[in-house]
Design a protein around this motif. Structure first.
Motif, PDB file in Angstrom:
ATOM      1  N   LYS A   1       7.669   1.131   0.704  1.00 41.68           N
ATOM      2  CA  LYS A   1       6.600   1.900   0.583  1.00 41.68           C
ATOM      3  C   LYS A   1       5.535   1.527  -0.701  1.00 41.68           C
ATOM      4  O   LYS A   1       4.388   1.829  -0.723  1.00 41.68           O
ATOM      5  CB  LYS A   1       6.801   3.685   0.408  1.00 41.68           C
ATOM      6  CG  LYS A   1       7.359   4.142   2.018  1.00 41.68           C
ATOM      7  CD  LYS A   1       7.396   5.618   1.976  1.00 41.68           C
ATOM      8  CE  LYS A   1       8.025   6.036   3.127  1.00 41.68           C
ATOM      9  NZ  LYS A   1       8.311   7.733   3.109  1.00 41.68           N
TER      10      LYS A   1
ATOM     11  N   ARG B   1       0.996   2.240  -4.030  1.00 46.97           N
ATOM     12  CA  ARG B   1       1.573   2.673  -2.635  1.00 46.97           C
ATOM     13  C   ARG B   1       1.109   1.818  -1.768  1.00 46.97           C
ATOM     14  O   ARG B   1      -0.224   1.497  -1.633  1.00 46.97           O
ATOM     15  CB  ARG B   1       1.143   4.153  -2.077  1.00 46.97           C
ATOM     16  CG  ARG B   1       1.571   4.325  -0.796  1.00 46.97           C
ATOM     17  CD  ARG B   1       2.387   5.641  -0.387  1.00 46.97           C
ATOM     18  NE  ARG B   1       2.970   5.576   0.741  1.00 46.97           N
ATOM     19  CZ  ARG B   1       3.493   6.822   1.221  1.00 46.97           C
ATOM     20  NH1 ARG B   1       3.697   7.871   0.344  1.00 46.97           N
ATOM     21  NH2 ARG B   1       4.320   6.827   2.194  1.00 46.97           N
TER      22      ARG B   1
ATOM     23  N   GLU C   1       2.874  -0.324   5.191  1.00 50.26           N
ATOM     24  CA  GLU C   1       4.431  -0.217   4.447  1.00 50.26           C
ATOM     25  C   GLU C   1       5.122  -1.158   5.393  1.00 50.26           C
ATOM     26  O   GLU C   1       4.958  -1.343   6.303  1.00 50.26           O
ATOM     27  CB  GLU C   1       4.816   1.322   5.048  1.00 50.26           C
ATOM     28  CG  GLU C   1       3.952   2.331   4.066  1.00 50.26           C
ATOM     29  CD  GLU C   1       4.596   3.831   4.558  1.00 50.26           C
ATOM     30  OE1 GLU C   1       5.450   3.885   5.166  1.00 50.26           O
ATOM     31  OE2 GLU C   1       3.950   4.857   4.184  1.00 50.26           O
TER      32      GLU C   1
END
Length: 230
Positions: A87, A157, A161
């Motif tokens: 992530k 972030r 992902e």
């Protein structure tokens, strides 16, 4: 109760009436001068009234927010490490004593492809790190920072992902791509091999250079022998 401006307006109207009725030049000159005097007084009074209103409005405005002054001199951060998880891309910055400064002294501003780290007043110094052109987009809302003992961790972030970042920035990727030997299928394959050998020779030590030179001589001798036998 009539204001000063209203009283002057009445005086002006009366002077105008008298001026219309006056026939003697001397009287008309006096009335004309008085008319100009009253008009000037009215103009000044109106300007003073407008200025008082403006001052009153300014006093009602909230005081401007003054940004805190950054004291000391700023050091550019150039040494850091980074790794990644599914992530996050994590950037590690080592700063002795950073865990002792107030939380608000460690600030990070994120955009989709960059971040700007500013750490204020660590042992009398400020530290700045700006990273532009991140390899891939990040989530601004999902990104954050952590302060550990002597370390700041910037958590970018990943917008996608699970994707792997081979480099931190696009610039690093482009620099590495330029260093790779190019293999053009439309050119002579031996030319590509020669480019690789040339780079190995330039970067190699003396033993490597002697080995390549020996191989080159042997190759030329074999080629010359083959041409003779033919």
């Amino acid at each position: 109760m009539a204001s000063a401006v209203e009283e002057l307006q009445k005086d002006l109207e009366e002077v105008k009436v008298l001026l219309e009725k006056a026939t003697r030049k001397r009287v008309r000159d006096v009335l004309t001068a008085e008319k100009s005097k009253v008009e000037t007084e009215i103009k000044n009074k109106m300007q003073q009234k407008s200025q008082r209103k403006a001052d009153a409005l300014d006093s009602e405005k909230p005081a401007a927010v003054v940004a805190p002054v950054v004291t000391g001199y700023t050091v550019k951060i150039s040494n850091y490490g980074w790794d990644q998880s599914e992530k996050f891309v994590k950037i590690y910055v080592t700063l002795a004593g950073v865990h002792n400064v107030p939380t608000e002294n460690v600030q990070v501003h994120f955009t989709e492809r960059s971040f700007d780290l500013l750490v204020k007043n660590v042992n009398g110094k400020n530290y700045s790190m700006i990273v532009n052109n991140l390899l891939k987009p990040i989530s601004v809302e999902g990104s954050s920072k952590k302060v550990k003992t002597d370390t700041v961790i910037v958590l970018c972030r990943k917008k996608a992902e699970g994707t792997r970042w081979d480099y931190l920035t696009q610039v690093e990727k482009e620099c590495k791509d330029k260093e790779k030997p190019s293999y053009d299928t439309e050119t002579d394959p031996s030319e590509g091999l020669m480019n690789v050998l040339k780079k190995i020779y330039e970067d190699g030590d003396d033993d490597m250079k002697r080995t390549i030179n020996k191989a080159w001589v042997q190759s030329r001798e074999k080629q010359a022998k083959g041409d003779t036998e033919f």
